[in-house]
Design a protein around this motif. Structure first.
Motif, PDB file in Angstrom:
ATOM      1  N   UNK A 284       0.827  -1.211   0.000  1.00  0.00           N
ATOM      2  CA  UNK A 284       0.000   0.000   0.000  1.00  0.00           C
ATOM      3  C   UNK A 284       0.859   1.259   0.000  1.00  0.00           C
ATOM      4  N   UNK A 285       1.889   1.263   0.836  1.00  0.00           N
ATOM      5  CA  UNK A 285       2.807   2.403   0.881  1.00  0.00           C
ATOM      6  C   UNK A 285       3.584   2.507  -0.430  1.00  0.00           C
ATOM      7  N   UNK A 286       3.898   1.360  -1.001  1.00  0.00           N
ATOM      8  CA  UNK A 286       4.590   1.270  -2.289  1.00  0.00           C
ATOM      9  C   UNK A 286       3.778   1.989  -3.375  1.00  0.00           C
ATOM     10  N   UNK A 287       2.482   1.702  -3.449  1.00  0.00           N
ATOM     11  CA  UNK A 287       1.618   2.323  -4.452  1.00  0.00           C
ATOM     12  C   UNK A 287       1.390   3.806  -4.153  1.00  0.00           C
ATOM     13  N   UNK A 288       1.229   4.131  -2.875  1.00  0.00           N
ATOM     14  CA  UNK A 288       1.000   5.517  -2.470  1.00  0.00           C
ATOM     15  C   UNK A 288       2.197   6.396  -2.824  1.00  0.00           C
ATOM     16  N   UNK A 289       3.388   5.878  -2.533  1.00  0.00           N
ATOM     17  CA  UNK A 289       4.613   6.627  -2.819  1.00  0.00           C
ATOM     18  C   UNK A 289       4.784   6.830  -4.325  1.00  0.00           C
ATOM     19  N   UNK A 290       4.403   5.817  -5.096  1.00  0.00           N
ATOM     20  CA  UNK A 290       4.476   5.893  -6.556  1.00  0.00           C
ATOM     21  C   UNK A 290       3.609   7.043  -7.081  1.00  0.00           C
ATOM     22  N   UNK A 291       2.342   7.109  -6.634  1.00  0.00           N
ATOM     23  CA  UNK A 291       1.430   8.155  -7.097  1.00  0.00           C
ATOM     24  C   UNK A 291       1.886   9.545  -6.657  1.00  0.00           C
ATOM     25  N   UNK A 292       2.337   9.647  -5.407  1.00  0.00           N
ATOM     26  CA  UNK A 292       2.786  10.945  -4.892  1.00  0.00           C
ATOM     27  C   UNK A 292       3.977  11.472  -5.688  1.00  0.00           C
ATOM     28  N   UNK A 293       4.923  10.587  -5.974  1.00  0.00           N
ATOM     29  CA  UNK A 293       6.128  11.008  -6.688  1.00  0.00           C
ATOM     30  C   UNK A 293       5.814  11.381  -8.131  1.00  0.00           C
ATOM     31  N   UNK A 294       4.955  10.603  -8.785  1.00  0.00           N
ATOM     32  CA  UNK A 294       4.569  10.917 -10.164  1.00  0.00           C
ATOM     33  C   UNK A 294       3.849  12.263 -10.218  1.00  0.00           C
ATOM     34  N   UNK A 295       3.003  12.529  -9.219  1.00  0.00           N
ATOM     35  CA  UNK A 295       2.323  13.822  -9.144  1.00  0.00           C
ATOM     36  C   UNK A 295       3.300  14.975  -8.994  1.00  0.00           C
ATOM     37  N   UNK A 296       4.332  14.795  -8.161  1.00  0.00           N
ATOM     38  CA  UNK A 296       5.344  15.837  -7.971  1.00  0.00           C
ATOM     39  C   UNK A 296       6.107  16.108  -9.259  1.00  0.00           C
ATOM     40  N   UNK A 297       6.392  15.035  -9.991  1.00  0.00           N
ATOM     41  CA  UNK A 297       7.108  15.193 -11.260  1.00  0.00           C
ATOM     42  C   UNK A 297       6.324  16.089 -12.209  1.00  0.00           C
ATOM     43  N   UNK A 298       5.022  15.815 -12.354  1.00  0.00           N
ATOM     44  CA  UNK A 298       4.208  16.613 -13.278  1.00  0.00           C
ATOM     45  C   UNK A 298       3.993  18.032 -12.765  1.00  0.00           C
ATOM     46  N   UNK A 299       3.934  18.188 -11.475  1.00  0.00           N
ATOM     47  CA  UNK A 299       3.792  19.527 -10.904  1.00  0.00           C
ATOM     48  C   UNK A 299       5.017  20.386 -11.225  1.00  0.00           C
ATOM     49  N   UNK A 300       6.158  19.745 -11.336  1.00  0.00           N
ATOM     50  CA  UNK A 300       7.401  20.460 -11.637  1.00  0.00           C
ATOM     51  C   UNK A 300       7.588  20.668 -13.140  1.00  0.00           C
ATOM     52  N   UNK A 301       7.373  19.591 -13.933  1.00  0.00           N
ATOM     53  CA  UNK A 301       7.744  19.691 -15.353  1.00  0.00           C
ATOM     54  C   UNK A 301       6.748  20.485 -16.200  1.00  0.00           C
ATOM     55  N   UNK A 302       5.476  20.568 -15.786  1.00  0.00           N
ATOM     56  CA  UNK A 302       4.500  21.315 -16.599  1.00  0.00           C
ATOM     57  C   UNK A 302       4.860  22.802 -16.706  1.00  0.00           C
ATOM     58  N   UNK A 303       5.050  23.519 -15.570  1.00  0.00           N
ATOM     59  CA  UNK A 303       5.418  24.943 -15.700  1.00  0.00           C
ATOM     60  C   UNK A 303       6.803  25.138 -16.309  1.00  0.00           C
ATOM     61  N   UNK A 304       7.735  24.219 -16.013  1.00  0.00           N
ATOM     62  CA  UNK A 304       9.081  24.346 -16.576  1.00  0.00           C
ATOM     63  C   UNK A 304       9.052  24.176 -18.088  1.00  0.00           C
TER      64      UNK A 304
END
Length: 440
Positions: A284-304
């Protein structure tokens, strides 16, 4: 250094991105030099050579990074050293086989324009792979700051090397040998940062070798299809259009790496973490961490990505000259395409952590076949714009397949990253506002 290390441990992204930036600097300094020093035709040949070298890079990532980290993370020194030794032996065997095939192709002069590059490919690739082997050891040992220092040494050596090439007006063929010297010297220096003697005398681990070669098999398939497809348009542009278009496309692809590097930097710290979570059985933590990290990536790369497109064209003209200004139009489509890339990269990390690298290989093979067919048709009938559109179509198709896979097999809805991104953005805004009010 004693004060710096706790800070880097607290903010690992700073170290990982410093490593990525130092690697990018090496590539872009070299890119700036060759576009200013040599003709567009020579630059086109260089990009074709580098496309062949990308084959080696993709295999290396499957063996020296994915396998090395997976089989050495959390192990005691004795077991880790066995893995390090086994990995370098695997790399040298793979490189020897690939190198012989490429040298033979160059020897029989199938492609006269690049035969010389094919003949020197093995020493170029092996020295680079050995240097990256040391870097990946530091990734697995959480001593990335040492890898950054190694890269800074390589950058310094590169500066002296390029001055030597310019001063002596060496050909682009001789430039390859000079870069080999830079890689070789950097590797010898880097050996002082790892317990090389202990690794050297460690026993060869047959079981680990077998498992590594499983990853190598998947890495080779990915490299074969991924490199053939992603670089197919470079070869087609050279054969159907012109080497000048090849140079512009190659330049656009190199600048695209700036966007992709952000995702890759986050992934450097992401992959060891999810391997650890999966090995602990905390799914469960494995999947949660995956989604959180992918979300952070898109939050960073979209404006950049948006800012990058607004600012990059003047820099291309300034650094490389007016003859490369049209590469910006190709870059726009490539940047839009790159927004789908984190899905594939994180999918590969996710399935590798679960010990199922063949799943991401299947996606790569499927996408590659579609991309190769589209590339030939679009380059032949659409010309310059046809060199970048196939990748966009293929990435969209791959993204759909990945979405369906997560939903059906992992019970993960990737659209959940949207509220996670919103929450992360609000948190960042709140913290920033709090800091501003505190300083007023």
């Amino acid at each position: 250094m004693k004060k710096l290390l706790p800070f880097l441990d607290k903010y690992p992204f700073i170290t990982t991105y410093s490593l990525t930036v130092s690697e990018l600097l090496f590539g872009y300094i070299l890119l700036f030099f060759i576009t200013r020093e040599y003709s567009a035709e020579d630059v086109g040949l260089w990009f074709i050579f580098f496309s062949i070298f990308n084959f080696s890079i993709n295999i290396r990532e499957g063996v020296t990074y994915v396998a090395l980290v997976k089989f050495s993370s959390g192990k005691d020194h004795k077991e880790a050293y066995k893995t390090y030794k086994t990995v370098i032996i695997a790399i040298l065997i793979i490189e020897a086989v690939i190198g012989l095939l490429i040298v033979f192709t160059g020897y029989i002069d199938v492609f006269p324009d690049i035969s010389y590059f094919l003949m020197v490919y093995p020493i170029f690739s092996i020295t680079n792979n050995c240097l990256k082997w040391v870097e990946n050891i530091h990734k697995s040992r959480h001593t990335l700051y040492r890898a950054v220092i190694i890269n800074l040494i390589s950058l310094t050596l590169l500066g002296f090397a390029l001055y030597y090439v310019h001063y002596n007006a060496l050909s682009i063929q001789n430039l390859v040998l000079v870069i080999v010297a830079v890689y070789g010297i950097s590797f010898l220096i880097s050996l002082t940062t790892i317990p090389f003697k202990a690794i050297l005398i460690s026993p060869f681990d047959k079981k680990t070798f077998k498992e590594i070669m499983h990853y190598a098999k998947q890495g080779t398939l990915k490299a074969l299809f991924g490199t053939a497809s992603s670089k197919m348009t470079l070869f087609l542009s050279a054969g159907i259009i012109s080497l000048k278009i090849t140079a512009m496309l190659g330049l656009a692809q190199r600048y695209l790496v700036i966007i992709l590097s952000i995702s890759n930097a986050i992934q450097l710290s992401f992959y060891p973490k999810i391997v650890e979570l999966y090995e602990k059985g905390d799914i469960e933590e494995f999947k949660k961490y995956f989604l959180q990290t992918l979300g952070k990536v898109y939050l960073i790369i979209l404006p950049i990505s948006i800012g990058f497109l607004l600012l990059i064209k003047p820099f291309i003209v300034l650094l490389h000259g007016d003859q490369y200004s049209d590469s910006f139009h190709l870059l726009v489509i490539l940047v839009v395409t790159s927004l789908f890339a984190p899905l594939g990269a994180f999918f590969a990390s996710y399935t590798n952590a679960k010990g199922k690298p063949q799943l991401s290989t299947n996606i790569v093979v499927m996408n590659s076949i579609v991309l190769i067919v589209l590339s030939y048709v679009m380059v032949a009938y659409m010309g310059e714009i046809g060199t970048v559109l196939p990748a966009l179509v293929t990435e969209i198709l791959g993204a759909v397949v990945i979405f369906i896979f997560y939903l059906r097999n992992e019970n993960i809805n990737l659209f959940k990253i949207i509220p996670l991104m919103r929450l992360e953005a609000l948190t960042m805004i709140y913290q920033l506002r709090k800091k501003i009010l505190r300083n007023v």
